[in-house]
Each structure stands twice: as structure tokens, then as C-alpha cells.
Design an enzyme around this catalytic site. Structure first.
Site, PDB file in Angstrom:
ATOM      1  N   HIS A 292       0.821  -1.157  -0.012  1.00  0.00           N
ATOM      2  CA  HIS A 292       0.019   0.011   0.217  1.00  0.00           C
ATOM      3  C   HIS A 292       0.739   1.263  -0.093  1.00  0.00           C
ATOM      4  CE1 HIS A 292      -2.575  -2.889   2.044  1.00  0.00           C
ATOM      5  NE2 HIS A 292      -3.489  -2.558   1.152  1.00  0.00           N
TER       6      HIS A 292
ATOM      7  N   LYS B 281      -1.439  -6.602  -7.990  1.00  0.00           N
ATOM      8  CA  LYS B 281      -1.455  -8.135  -7.517  1.00  0.00           C
ATOM      9  C   LYS B 281      -3.133  -8.449  -7.939  1.00  0.00           C
ATOM     10  CE  LYS B 281      -1.966  -9.249  -3.227  1.00  0.00           C
ATOM     11  NZ  LYS B 281      -3.357  -9.752  -3.018  1.00  0.00           N
ATOM     12  N   ASP B 282      -4.018  -7.703  -7.765  1.00  0.00           N
ATOM     13  CA  ASP B 282      -5.428  -8.049  -7.954  1.00  0.00           C
ATOM     14  C   ASP B 282      -5.750  -7.441  -9.420  1.00  0.00           C
ATOM     15  OD1 ASP B 282      -6.461  -8.790  -5.222  1.00  0.00           O
ATOM     16  OD2 ASP B 282      -5.295  -6.810  -4.793  1.00  0.00           O
TER      17      ASP B 282
ATOM     18  N   SER C 211       0.692  -9.247   1.139  1.00  0.00           N
ATOM     19  CA  SER C 211      -0.852  -9.168   1.162  1.00  0.00           C
ATOM     20  C   SER C 211      -1.206  -9.124   2.502  1.00  0.00           C
ATOM     21  CB  SER C 211      -1.322 -10.597   0.545  1.00  0.00           C
ATOM     22  OG  SER C 211      -2.555 -10.863   0.838  1.00  0.00           O
TER      23      SER C 211
ATOM     24  N   GLN D 174      -9.243  -7.438 -10.737  1.00  0.00           N
ATOM     25  CA  GLN D 174      -9.752  -5.982 -10.108  1.00  0.00           C
ATOM     26  C   GLN D 174      -9.550  -4.854 -10.743  1.00  0.00           C
ATOM     27  OE1 GLN D 174     -10.453  -5.303  -5.625  1.00  0.00           O
ATOM     28  NE2 GLN D 174      -8.633  -3.876  -6.095  1.00  0.00           N
TER      29      GLN D 174
HETATM   30  O1  PAF Z   1      -7.988  -3.979  -3.119  1.00  0.00           O
HETATM   31  C1  PAF Z   1      -8.685  -3.555  -2.038  1.00  0.00           C
HETATM   32  O2  PAF Z   1      -8.132  -3.662  -0.902  1.00  0.00           O
HETATM   33  C2  PAF Z   1     -10.221  -3.470  -2.280  1.00  0.00           C
HETATM   34  O3  PAF Z   1     -10.823  -4.394  -3.302  1.00  0.00           O
HETATM   35  C3  PAF Z   1     -10.566  -2.055  -2.775  1.00  0.00           C
HETATM   36  C4  PAF Z   1     -10.375  -1.642  -3.967  1.00  0.00           C
HETATM   37  C5  PAF Z   1     -10.090  -1.144  -1.730  1.00  0.00           C
HETATM   38  C6  PAF Z   1     -12.302  -1.846  -2.484  1.00  0.00           C
HETATM   39  O4  PAF Z   1     -12.812  -2.071  -1.414  1.00  0.00           O
END
Ligand code: PAF
Length: 289
Positions: free
Chosen positions: A39, A153-154, A189, A157
């Protein structure tokens, strides 16, 4: 710099108006908290591109399935804010409550991206992406960022959210940021904390598998989805404590499995493995030569 913590969506909108009035560009890093180096690398990237970095911290209930880890998902706002303070790059933490983001007891307004959720995590987590696209569209509406930053990683998404933002007319530029890894390749993660030492040692198979797939695609040594899938599975099966959820190769635009590769196609080799309570995912992105 200690980031200002904003809980109320109305206050967040007021802060957004102030940013616009002051001519400041804004970057949003959406998270569910339990912040780690992955993050912080998103925050760093955002700070390099915009004036004001907003980190949202919200464990979004609608993206968890009935048997998933919503209750036990790690929550520690104070620790997250301290980490951001130490890093010194985020100006605002937006940490709304569930009723702030879902004002009615029963939510009736959803944002759905069709078809792109049919495979990979979408097929093993029904309804998951509907929750993700709904919450991220609300965050984009409240924060109105110039750019938003997501970990690759996602990958599924990220590509779904990119499509959602483009089709919904959000002006936010959606940015995918390289995965941050441990010394041996394991992707960082918040769920790695659930692993026993033996599981942690075996979890390296995920990154090994997707790196091997990337090399096989880029060198042309394998030219079919089936071939790459077999390669992924044979590596993942070395982890006796893990249960393979999926191992698949999809096109990055359609997110559908690929049979024969075409030159210039961008492919995602993606894997998910369940280790006890921890469901881990990883992927690599490669261009077919
Ligand atoms: O990747 C995440 O942590 C979540 O899916 C997100 C994008 C914050 C949405 O809740």
C-alpha cells in the site's frame, strides 16, 4: 505529516471542493486498511504524481462472500494512520463507517461490469466484483480524484475498475502499480499474516508459477492457454499444504481464457491457492511476441 482523518462522506466532499478551489490535483489510494509496504508503494507513486494524496480505509462488507473473512479481516485504524504519518506522504485518510457508505439498511444501487468477472476470482467469489465496483464508484464520486492507484496483484480487479471508470464517465485516470514482493517473490498481502510458517514457506510457488508463465509467453516457448495452464498447475501442485483454486491465462481486455495466443496480445497468467484460512493470489502480465 500526520494525515487528517475524515470519517464523514459530507466532510470528504467539502474537502474535495477545497482541493478543487485551490487548484490542487488529487490522488486516491483505495484500501481496506491493514496497510503494508504494498500500500505504501501506491501512496509513494500517488505522491509523485499529484498534490494531495487521499488514502481511503474501508473494509467493504459487500465484497465479502457469506463464508469469507469479513469478521476476522484485520482492522487497526490507529496503526494504519501511524504508518502513513511515518511515511509522510498522505494528506488525508478517509475512513468512513458502513452506514456512511451504505446509507440504507438494504443497498439498492449497484455498479456492475458484465462478463469480466466470469473467470478467475470472479468465478470463485460470486458477487465479489459487484461489491468492489459499487464501493469504488462511490469513493470516486466523493473524492473526485484526478488519478486512483491500485495494486496489480489484483489484476482482474484493476482491469474491471478501469473498464468501470471509463464506461461510467469518471475523469479519474486509473493506474495499476507493480506488485511489491518479499525476498523470495511472495506478493505482499494482508492475508499473508494468516499463514503458518510451513504454509508461508510453500506459498512461494505462486510467484514462481506466474514468473515461469511470463517467461514462457514472452519467449514463445509455449503458445497456448492449455500449455501455460499445465505449467502453472505443475508448479502450484508442489505445495502440499495448499489447494489450487484456479490457474488460468486470460486476455487483459476481455478477461476471458485464451486458447491460442495472438501476436501483440496482452495476457494475464493468474493463480489462486487456498492455504488454511488464507486465500492467496498472484499473476504476471506478458505481451505475446
Ligand atoms: O483491493 C482492495 O483493497 C479493495 O478491493 C478496494 C479496491 C479497496 C475496494 O474495497
Amino acid at each position: 505529516m500526520r494525515p487528517e482523518v475524515i470519517v464523514s462522506p459530507v466532510e470528504m466532499s467539502v474537502r474535495t471542493l477545497r482541493n478543487v478551489r485551490e487548484g490542487k490535483t488529487v490522488g486516491l489510494v483505495p484500501t481496506m486498511g491493514a496497510l503494508h509496504k504494498g500500500h505504501l508503494s501506491l501512496v509513494e507513486r500517488a505522491a509523485a504524481e499529484v498534490d494531495v494524496v487521499v488514502v481511503s480505509i474501508f473494509v467493504n462488507p459487500t465484497q465479502f462472500g457469506p463464508n469469507e473473512d469479513l469478521e476476522s479481516y484485520p482492522r487497526n485504524l490507529e496503526e494504519d494512520v501511524s504508518l502513513l504519518e511515518k511515511q509522510g506522504l498522505a494528506s488525508v485518510v478517509f475512513a468512513p463507517t458502513v452506514s456512511g457508505m451504505y446509507p440504507y439498511a438494504e443497498n439498492k444501487t449497484w455498479v456492475i461490469v458484465e462478463d469480466l468477472d466470469r473467470h478467475l476470482c470472479g468465478s470463485s467469489r460470486p458477487g465479489h466484483f459487484k461489491g468492489v465496483t459499487t464501493i469504488v464508484s462511490r469513493l470516486l464520486a466523493m473524492v473526485q480524484p484526478d488519478a486512483a492507484f491500485f495494486g496489480l496483484k489484483d489484476a482482474q480487479q484493476f482491469y474491471i475498475l478501469k473498464r468501470m471508470a471509463a464506461e461510467m464517465g469518471f475523469r479519474t485516470r486509473m493506474k495499476g502499480v507493480e506488485t511489491v514482493r518479499e525476498y523470495d517473490g511472495l506478493a505482499l498481502s494482508s492475508r499473508n499474516g494468516y499463514l503458518s510458517q510451513a504454509e508461508r514457506d510453500e506459498a512461494v510457488v505462486l510467484s514462481k508459477a506466474v514468473f515461469m508463465a511470463k517467461k514462457a509467453v514472452e519467449t514463445g516457448s509455449i503458445q497456448s492457454g492449455k500449455g501455460v495452464q499445465q505449467l502453472l498447475e505443475s508448479e502450484l501442485n508442489k505445495a502440499v499444504l495448499g489447494r489450487v483454486d484456479y490457474a488460468s491465462v486470460v486476455d487483459s481486455l476481455t478477461l476471458q481464457p485464451v486458447v491460442e495466443f495472438k501476436s501483440g496480445q496482452e495476457l494475464i497468467s493468474a493463480v489462486a491457492v487456498q492455504f488454511g484460512k488464507a486465500r492467496l493470489i498472484d499473476n504476471s502480465i506478458a505481451l505475446v511476441p
